[in-house]
Write a protein that holds these residues in place. Structure first.
Motif, mmCIF file in Angstrom:
data_model
loop_
_atom_site.group_PDB
_atom_site.id
_atom_site.type_symbol
_atom_site.label_atom_id
_atom_site.label_comp_id
_atom_site.label_asym_id
_atom_site.label_seq_id
_atom_site.Cartn_x
_atom_site.Cartn_y
_atom_site.Cartn_z
ATOM 1 N N ARG A 221 -1.529 -5.065 -2.167
ATOM 2 C CA ARG A 221 -2.868 -5.108 -1.792
ATOM 3 C C ARG A 221 -2.972 -5.668 -0.784
ATOM 4 O O ARG A 221 -2.599 -7.127 -0.639
ATOM 5 C CB ARG A 221 -4.504 -4.803 -3.357
ATOM 6 C CG ARG A 221 -4.675 -4.745 -2.891
ATOM 7 C CD ARG A 221 -6.494 -4.676 -3.754
ATOM 8 N NE ARG A 221 -7.694 -4.193 -3.202
ATOM 9 C CZ ARG A 221 -7.756 -3.110 -3.182
ATOM 10 N NH1 ARG A 221 -7.607 -2.077 -2.679
ATOM 11 N NH2 ARG A 221 -9.705 -2.770 -2.947
ATOM 12 N N SER A 222 -3.373 -4.791 0.290
ATOM 13 C CA SER A 222 -3.484 -5.464 2.160
ATOM 14 C C SER A 222 -4.869 -5.037 2.503
ATOM 15 O O SER A 222 -5.287 -4.278 1.847
ATOM 16 C CB SER A 222 -2.226 -5.104 2.855
ATOM 17 O OG SER A 222 -0.658 -5.552 1.549
ATOM 18 N N ARG A 223 -5.083 -6.383 3.704
ATOM 19 C CA ARG A 223 -5.870 -5.705 4.294
ATOM 20 C C ARG A 223 -5.936 -6.159 5.075
ATOM 21 O O ARG A 223 -4.689 -6.654 6.288
ATOM 22 C CB ARG A 223 -7.549 -7.012 4.246
ATOM 23 C CG ARG A 223 -8.783 -7.122 4.705
ATOM 24 C CD ARG A 223 -9.623 -8.279 4.062
ATOM 25 N NE ARG A 223 -10.865 -8.655 4.870
ATOM 26 C CZ ARG A 223 -11.008 -9.134 5.928
ATOM 27 N NH1 ARG A 223 -10.420 -10.303 6.105
ATOM 28 N NH2 ARG A 223 -12.477 -9.262 5.895
ATOM 29 N N ILE A 224 -6.246 -4.766 6.650
ATOM 30 C CA ILE A 224 -6.168 -4.479 7.564
ATOM 31 C C ILE A 224 -6.953 -4.227 8.822
ATOM 32 O O ILE A 224 -8.109 -3.779 8.374
ATOM 33 C CB ILE A 224 -5.194 -2.555 7.479
ATOM 34 C CG1 ILE A 224 -3.942 -2.815 6.769
ATOM 35 C CG2 ILE A 224 -4.360 -2.766 8.837
ATOM 36 C CD1 ILE A 224 -2.738 -4.334 6.789
ATOM 37 N N GLN B 196 -5.533 -18.340 14.192
ATOM 38 C CA GLN B 196 -4.694 -18.387 13.178
ATOM 39 C C GLN B 196 -3.583 -17.097 13.802
ATOM 40 O O GLN B 196 -3.843 -16.580 13.945
ATOM 41 C CB GLN B 196 -4.914 -18.239 11.878
ATOM 42 C CG GLN B 196 -6.030 -19.808 11.938
ATOM 43 C CD GLN B 196 -6.522 -19.430 10.607
ATOM 44 O OE1 GLN B 196 -5.483 -19.865 9.209
ATOM 45 N NE2 GLN B 196 -7.947 -19.581 10.215
ATOM 46 N N ARG B 197 -1.922 -17.839 13.294
ATOM 47 C CA ARG B 197 -1.248 -16.171 13.293
ATOM 48 C C ARG B 197 -1.703 -15.488 12.321
ATOM 49 O O ARG B 197 -1.774 -15.911 11.098
ATOM 50 C CB ARG B 197 -0.180 -17.141 12.865
ATOM 51 C CG ARG B 197 0.519 -17.581 14.474
ATOM 52 C CD ARG B 197 2.102 -18.349 15.165
ATOM 53 N NE ARG B 197 2.236 -18.697 15.664
ATOM 54 C CZ ARG B 197 3.203 -17.496 16.520
ATOM 55 N NH1 ARG B 197 4.371 -17.498 16.297
ATOM 56 N NH2 ARG B 197 3.362 -18.270 17.284
ATOM 57 N N CYS B 198 -1.158 -13.934 12.716
ATOM 58 C CA CYS B 198 -1.078 -13.234 12.032
ATOM 59 C C CYS B 198 -0.558 -12.479 12.148
ATOM 60 O O CYS B 198 0.358 -12.274 13.400
ATOM 61 C CB CYS B 198 -2.492 -11.985 12.135
ATOM 62 S SG CYS B 198 -4.233 -13.472 10.929
ATOM 63 N N ALA B 199 0.035 -10.772 12.025
ATOM 64 C CA ALA B 199 1.364 -10.177 12.586
ATOM 65 C C ALA B 199 0.683 -8.413 12.573
ATOM 66 O O ALA B 199 0.258 -8.229 11.995
ATOM 67 C CB ALA B 199 2.731 -9.819 11.631
ATOM 68 N N ILE B 200 1.567 -7.980 13.964
ATOM 69 C CA ILE B 200 1.136 -6.537 13.596
ATOM 70 C C ILE B 200 1.458 -5.889 12.442
ATOM 71 O O ILE B 200 3.236 -6.730 12.209
ATOM 72 C CB ILE B 200 2.111 -5.503 15.266
ATOM 73 C CG1 ILE B 200 0.710 -6.212 16.219
ATOM 74 C CG2 ILE B 200 2.249 -4.355 15.194
ATOM 75 C CD1 ILE B 200 1.863 -5.306 17.421
ATOM 76 N N ALA B 201 1.325 -4.260 11.690
ATOM 77 C CA ALA B 201 1.493 -3.675 11.017
ATOM 78 C C ALA B 201 1.338 -1.777 11.547
ATOM 79 O O ALA B 201 0.442 -2.220 11.601
ATOM 80 C CB ALA B 201 0.578 -3.851 9.281
ATOM 81 N N ASP C 177 -4.251 -12.242 4.414
ATOM 82 C CA ASP C 177 -4.191 -13.970 4.246
ATOM 83 C C ASP C 177 -4.880 -14.588 4.827
ATOM 84 O O ASP C 177 -5.322 -16.049 4.898
ATOM 85 C CB ASP C 177 -2.582 -15.185 4.631
ATOM 86 C CG ASP C 177 -1.511 -13.862 3.040
ATOM 87 O OD1 ASP C 177 -2.290 -14.254 1.951
ATOM 88 O OD2 ASP C 177 -0.908 -14.027 3.965
ATOM 89 N N LEU C 178 -5.826 -13.847 5.568
ATOM 90 C CA LEU C 178 -6.865 -14.639 6.801
ATOM 91 C C LEU C 178 -8.209 -13.917 6.571
ATOM 92 O O LEU C 178 -8.272 -13.320 6.896
ATOM 93 C CB LEU C 178 -6.363 -14.722 7.690
ATOM 94 C CG LEU C 178 -7.594 -15.329 9.247
ATOM 95 C CD1 LEU C 178 -7.353 -16.785 9.016
ATOM 96 C CD2 LEU C 178 -7.327 -14.695 10.202
ATOM 97 N N LYS C 179 -9.107 -14.328 4.866
ATOM 98 C CA LYS C 179 -10.133 -14.154 4.343
ATOM 99 C C LYS C 179 -10.842 -14.665 5.436
ATOM 100 O O LYS C 179 -12.343 -13.248 5.552
ATOM 101 C CB LYS C 179 -10.591 -14.839 3.281
ATOM 102 C CG LYS C 179 -8.943 -14.638 2.467
ATOM 103 C CD LYS C 179 -8.638 -13.479 1.801
ATOM 104 C CE LYS C 179 -7.882 -13.701 0.391
ATOM 105 N NZ LYS C 179 -7.253 -12.145 0.964
ATOM 106 N N ALA C 180 -10.931 -15.024 6.326
ATOM 107 C CA ALA C 180 -12.445 -14.961 7.716
ATOM 108 C C ALA C 180 -12.449 -13.913 8.444
ATOM 109 O O ALA C 180 -13.342 -13.850 9.116
ATOM 110 C CB ALA C 180 -12.531 -16.702 8.319
#
Length: 366
Positions: free
Chosen positions: A263-266, A292-297, A311-314
């Motif tokens: 389950r993901s947040r985009i 903070q590092r995130c990634a293209i999806a 993983d970045l709730k904020a």
């Protein structure tokens, strides 16, 4: 207004130029600002550097005239020379310096009557095999230009094919050829591009030509202590404009290339290939969200791209997204790293930022 902006740090630009000068204190460093200063805005960058530099370099006369009309008075070198004899009156009018790499340019120049002699850089092909006279014919051309009343301040120049590589084999072949010619002619030299400025002191001549390093990109295959001092000049920043929750297995974007493994947040970001962000960016290409590092999806679209912020709730609507460069919190995402995920180089990313992306100039990014 749309939140995508290219922030241009003029302090960083000056820092990088001064670093080039410290690398080669016995050389004069011409600031290369072709291709609209590698996408950063040539007139604004030239004004930021003009008090520091002895000369600028561009690819063509249109770029030089834009600088003159923008109020730049320092010498400007045409690195590809003229493309037609009809340009010579403009070279004379605007007081430009020009490279000469082909016989027809020599003929045009020596048939022209300038109001004052034109500084010329004679380009020799030492192994790049792109532009320039063959080393064996250069001596005759050199002497002809020495004798020409139309010419002054004659220099010898060449360009390296592999100065960015750790293996110096071919680089050494090139430099030996051109240095031998310069010795025979007693000619002042202009050889070093950015990688040679940073890593090959033997190439430092009367003039160097730092280009991509001025904009904070490391041109070397392997970073060294000097390249680690480079500061990013362009920070391409946008914001999250939408968020959605996806169940495991759900696809994102065109062709459904990326599928949620949980389950993901985009997050949807206002930036796409219509702005110049590379459509070839792979899943996993890094971005910074609130530093903070995130990634293209998923595939990059014309006006938007999507990133995994599970993983970045904020992360929220309006959160800052840095596509490359410095975040407002101080973290840095190198453009060179992003380029690797796009199977390209930083040059294409920086020069590819399109006009609809506003440039905002400031003395520092804090």
């Amino acid at each position: 207004m749309r939140p995508l902006v290219a922030h241009i740090d003029l302090d960083a630009l000056r820092h990088n130029y001064q670093l080039a000068c410290r690398c080669a204190p016995q050389s004069r460093s011409v600031a290369v600002i072709k291709a609209d200063a590698y996408g950063h805005g040539a007139v604004a960058c030239a004004h930021a550097l003009e008090s520091l530099v002895p000369a600028f370099a561009v690819a063509c006369i249109e770029e030089a005239i834009a600088l003159r009309q923008g109020g730049i008075n320092k010498p400007i070198v045409l690195l590809e020379g003229i493309f037609s004899a009809d340009e010579l009156p403009l070279v004379d009018r605007y007081g430009l310096w020009t490279a000469v790499h082909s016989a027809w340019q020599v003929e045009a120049l020596t048939a022209f009557s300038p109001s004052q002699p034109i500084p010329v850089w004679l380009k020799v092909d030492s192994g790049m095999h792109r532009l320039g006279f063959d080393v064996h014919e250069a001596q005759t051309i050199w002497q002809r230009l020495v004798d020409a009343p139309q010419v002054t301040a004659l220099h010898l120049m060449s360009h390296f094919a592999t100065a960015d590589a750790s293996d110096g084999g071919y680089f050494n072949q090139q430099i030996q050829r051109v240095q031998a010619l310069a010795k025979a002619l007693d000619a002042p030299l202009c050889l070093a591009n950015s990688p040679a400025t940073l890593a090959w002191p033997a190439a430092h001549g009367d003039w160097n030509r730092p280009g991509i390093m001025l904009y904070g990109s490391d041109p070397l295959e392997v970073a060294n202590d000097t390249t680690r001092q480079l500061r990013p000049v362009m920070s391409l920043r946008s914001e999250i404009i939408a968020l959605r929750e996806l169940d495991e297995g759900e696809p994102v974007g065109y062709a459904g290339r990326w599928r949620a493994k949980r389950r993901s947040r985009i997050a949807v970001v206002a930036a796409g290939y219509g702005d110049g962000y590379d459509r070839h960016a792979m899943d996993g290409t890094p971005v910074l969200v609130n530093g903070q590092r995130c990634a293209i999806a998923g595939k990059v679209s014309m006006d938007m791209l999507t990133i995994d912020v599970t993983d970045l709730k904020a992360a929220d609507i309006g959160s800052e997204v840095v596509l490359w460069g410095a975040a407002s919190t101080g973290e840095v995402l190198p453009v060179d790293e992003v380029a690797g995920y796009c199977d390209t180089i930083s040059y294409t990313l920086l020069t590819g930022v399109l006009p609809r992306v506003p440039r905002r100039y400031q003395e520092s990014l804090v």
